[in-house]
Scaffold this motif. Sequence first.
Motif, PDB file in Angstrom:
ATOM      1  N   THR A  97       2.738   1.199 -16.269  1.00 54.69           N
ATOM      2  CA  THR A  97       3.278   1.126 -14.920  1.00 54.69           C
ATOM      3  C   THR A  97       2.237   1.565 -13.898  1.00 54.69           C
ATOM      4  N   VAL A  98       1.493   2.609 -14.223  1.00 56.90           N
ATOM      5  CA  VAL A  98       0.406   3.069 -13.346  1.00 56.90           C
ATOM      6  C   VAL A  98      -0.661   1.990 -13.222  1.00 56.90           C
ATOM      7  N   ASN A  99      -0.989   1.356 -14.336  1.00 58.91           N
ATOM      8  CA  ASN A  99      -2.002   0.298 -14.305  1.00 58.91           C
ATOM      9  C   ASN A  99      -1.552  -0.879 -13.452  1.00 58.91           C
ATOM     10  N   LEU A 100      -0.266  -1.191 -13.508  1.00 55.90           N
ATOM     11  CA  LEU A 100       0.274  -2.273 -12.678  1.00 55.90           C
ATOM     12  C   LEU A 100       0.175  -1.916 -11.202  1.00 55.90           C
ATOM     13  N   ALA A 101       0.441  -0.666 -10.867  1.00 56.31           N
ATOM     14  CA  ALA A 101       0.312  -0.221  -9.468  1.00 56.31           C
ATOM     15  C   ALA A 101      -1.142  -0.276  -9.011  1.00 56.31           C
ATOM     16  N   ASN A 132       7.602  -3.972  -6.899  1.00 50.19           N
ATOM     17  CA  ASN A 132       7.777  -2.991  -7.975  1.00 50.19           C
ATOM     18  C   ASN A 132       8.206  -1.607  -7.502  1.00 50.19           C
ATOM     19  N   PRO A 133       7.588  -1.036  -6.447  1.00 50.74           N
ATOM     20  CA  PRO A 133       8.037   0.303  -6.018  1.00 50.74           C
ATOM     21  C   PRO A 133       9.513   0.359  -5.649  1.00 50.74           C
ATOM     22  N   PHE A 134      10.058  -0.714  -5.079  1.00 46.49           N
ATOM     23  CA  PHE A 134      11.483  -0.733  -4.745  1.00 46.49           C
ATOM     24  C   PHE A 134      12.333  -0.733  -6.010  1.00 46.49           C
ATOM     25  N   ILE A 135      11.875  -1.439  -7.050  1.00 49.41           N
ATOM     26  CA  ILE A 135      12.603  -1.431  -8.329  1.00 49.41           C
ATOM     27  C   ILE A 135      12.567  -0.040  -8.944  1.00 49.41           C
ATOM     28  N   TYR A 136      11.409   0.625  -8.887  1.00 53.52           N
ATOM     29  CA  TYR A 136      11.326   1.992  -9.405  1.00 53.52           C
ATOM     30  C   TYR A 136      12.270   2.913  -8.639  1.00 53.52           C
ATOM     31  N   TYR A 137      12.335   2.719  -7.339  1.00 51.62           N
ATOM     32  CA  TYR A 137      13.157   3.597  -6.505  1.00 51.62           C
ATOM     33  C   TYR A 137      14.638   3.461  -6.851  1.00 51.62           C
ATOM     34  N   VAL A 138      15.076   2.254  -7.172  1.00 54.76           N
ATOM     35  CA  VAL A 138      16.481   2.020  -7.490  1.00 54.76           C
ATOM     36  C   VAL A 138      16.840   2.564  -8.871  1.00 54.76           C
ATOM     37  N   ILE A 153       0.831  -1.208   0.000  1.00 53.07           N
ATOM     38  CA  ILE A 153       0.000   0.000   0.000  1.00 53.07           C
ATOM     39  C   ILE A 153       0.864   1.256   0.000  1.00 53.07           C
ATOM     40  N   LEU A 154       1.892   1.295   0.853  1.00 54.10           N
ATOM     41  CA  LEU A 154       2.747   2.474   0.911  1.00 54.10           C
ATOM     42  C   LEU A 154       3.520   2.663  -0.394  1.00 54.10           C
ATOM     43  N   GLY A 155       4.118   1.583  -0.902  1.00 58.85           N
ATOM     44  CA  GLY A 155       4.925   1.697  -2.110  1.00 58.85           C
ATOM     45  C   GLY A 155       4.115   2.092  -3.327  1.00 58.85           C
ATOM     46  N   ASN A 156       2.998   1.409  -3.548  1.00 55.58           N
ATOM     47  CA  ASN A 156       2.191   1.716  -4.729  1.00 55.58           C
ATOM     48  C   ASN A 156       1.433   3.025  -4.579  1.00 55.58           C
ATOM     49  N   SER A 157       1.137   3.449  -3.341  1.00 61.66           N
ATOM     50  CA  SER A 157       0.559   4.783  -3.139  1.00 61.66           C
ATOM     51  C   SER A 157       1.549   5.854  -3.577  1.00 61.66           C
ATOM     52  N   ALA A 158       2.830   5.640  -3.277  1.00 63.85           N
ATOM     53  CA  ALA A 158       3.856   6.580  -3.730  1.00 63.85           C
ATOM     54  C   ALA A 158       3.940   6.608  -5.252  1.00 63.85           C
ATOM     55  N   VAL A 159       3.820   5.429  -5.880  1.00 62.95           N
ATOM     56  CA  VAL A 159       3.838   5.374  -7.346  1.00 62.95           C
ATOM     57  C   VAL A 159       2.659   6.144  -7.931  1.00 62.95           C
ATOM     58  N   LEU A 160       1.470   5.937  -7.380  1.00 63.78           N
ATOM     59  CA  LEU A 160       0.280   6.614  -7.900  1.00 63.78           C
ATOM     60  C   LEU A 160       0.324   8.112  -7.621  1.00 63.78           C
ATOM     61  N   ALA A 161       0.823   8.494  -6.438  1.00 62.75           N
ATOM     62  CA  ALA A 161       0.940   9.924  -6.126  1.00 62.75           C
ATOM     63  C   ALA A 161       1.910  10.609  -7.081  1.00 62.75           C
ATOM     64  N   THR A 196      -0.613  -6.987 -18.159  1.00 59.12           N
ATOM     65  CA  THR A 196       0.046  -5.682 -18.185  1.00 59.12           C
ATOM     66  C   THR A 196       1.545  -5.839 -18.386  1.00 59.12           C
ATOM     67  N   LEU A 197       2.160  -6.807 -17.695  1.00 59.44           N
ATOM     68  CA  LEU A 197       3.580  -7.076 -17.882  1.00 59.44           C
ATOM     69  C   LEU A 197       3.879  -7.531 -19.306  1.00 59.44           C
ATOM     70  N   CYS A 198       2.976  -8.324 -19.856  1.00 54.09           N
ATOM     71  CA  CYS A 198       3.141  -8.769 -21.243  1.00 54.09           C
ATOM     72  C   CYS A 198       3.085  -7.578 -22.198  1.00 54.09           C
ATOM     73  N   ALA A 199       2.136  -6.678 -21.977  1.00 52.89           N
ATOM     74  CA  ALA A 199       2.026  -5.482 -22.818  1.00 52.89           C
ATOM     75  C   ALA A 199       3.255  -4.588 -22.668  1.00 52.89           C
ATOM     76  N   MET A 200       3.768  -4.461 -21.440  1.00 51.31           N
ATOM     77  CA  MET A 200       4.985  -3.672 -21.219  1.00 51.31           C
ATOM     78  C   MET A 200       6.156  -4.245 -22.001  1.00 51.31           C
ATOM     79  N   ALA A 201       6.291  -5.575 -21.998  1.00 50.17           N
ATOM     80  CA  ALA A 201       7.397  -6.209 -22.721  1.00 50.17           C
ATOM     81  C   ALA A 201       7.270  -5.983 -24.227  1.00 50.17           C
ATOM     82  N   VAL A 202       6.058  -6.118 -24.755  1.00 52.12           N
ATOM     83  CA  VAL A 202       5.853  -5.941 -26.196  1.00 52.12           C
ATOM     84  C   VAL A 202       6.144  -4.500 -26.602  1.00 52.12           C
TER      85      VAL A 202
END
Length: 303
Positions: free
Chosen positions: A28-32, A258-264, A4-12, A79-85
């Motif tokens: 990425t937003v849709n995945l969150a 995912n939020p940790f990967i975005y952060y890195v 909740i905290l990580g994906n809330s940060a992504v959406l914010a 969504t991950l499949c669409a991101m890869a394509v």
Amino acid sequence: ILTILGNSAVLATAVKRSSLLKSPELLTVNLAVADMGMALSMYPLAIASAWNHAWLGGDASCVYYALMGFLFGVCSMMTLCAMAVIRFLVTNSSKSSGNKITKNTVCILIASIWLYSLLWAVLPLLGWGYYGPEPFGISCTIAWSKFHNSPNGFSFILSMFLLCTVLPALTIIACYLGIAWKVHKAYQEIQNIDRIPNAAKLEKKLTVMALLISMGFLSSWTPYAAASFWSIFNSSDSLQPVVTLLPCLFAKSSTAYNPFIYYVFSKTFRCEVRKLQCCWGWRVHYFSSDNSAERAVSTMWSG
């Protein structure tokens, strides 16, 4: 809590930068959104059932839990499949053709993903497939154990396994192998590594980030898929409850990675998270000082 905290940060961050978001970032937003939906609609009930040592509620809550899990799980996978394509198409296209993936196209793709996921989630309610409790009894999912005695259930699980798991996973793997080969050939053409264009470095970083997101999801769900597929052809009693519980918990942890990967990998996301932390820390300090009630009203009006 991490989900909740990580994906809330992504959406914010996405809301704050909505006008600057590129078309692929909408995925990425849709995945969150899918990860948040899974955490909010499922995890509280599962946690309460775990404390109770038995499933809370009856068949209706079990069907609800399983439907939500199937809906958001398929949505995340597609969504991950669409991101890869899209990453494959962007990497293998020139700058002139790379702009053809517009926001409207991605929005239509996202709507199609949700409709596709909803269709598969509703099919067991219409009689093709079943929902039921997990072997360890504190969560619900597709009733895997019923399928080896039911032609109807077996046809559903086979179709779902191919169209919602195997084909998307193979597509993801094929796309990233193609991207890796393209990036390898591009770097070979550059004689001096100090002169690698910034665009190529950014492209490589985005590819690695998307690859790690997909690997995290697939590695989290693979043990659960293996245990579930085992129960199709064998009795659920052949597996100990712990053997079925741990893959289930590991699969649910996929929403927090995912939020940790975005952060890195994303400097922009790191800056936005730090701004949110500073803002939250300032508010906590402000509200904890003297005359907090009076200052709270003043802060809200001036905010």
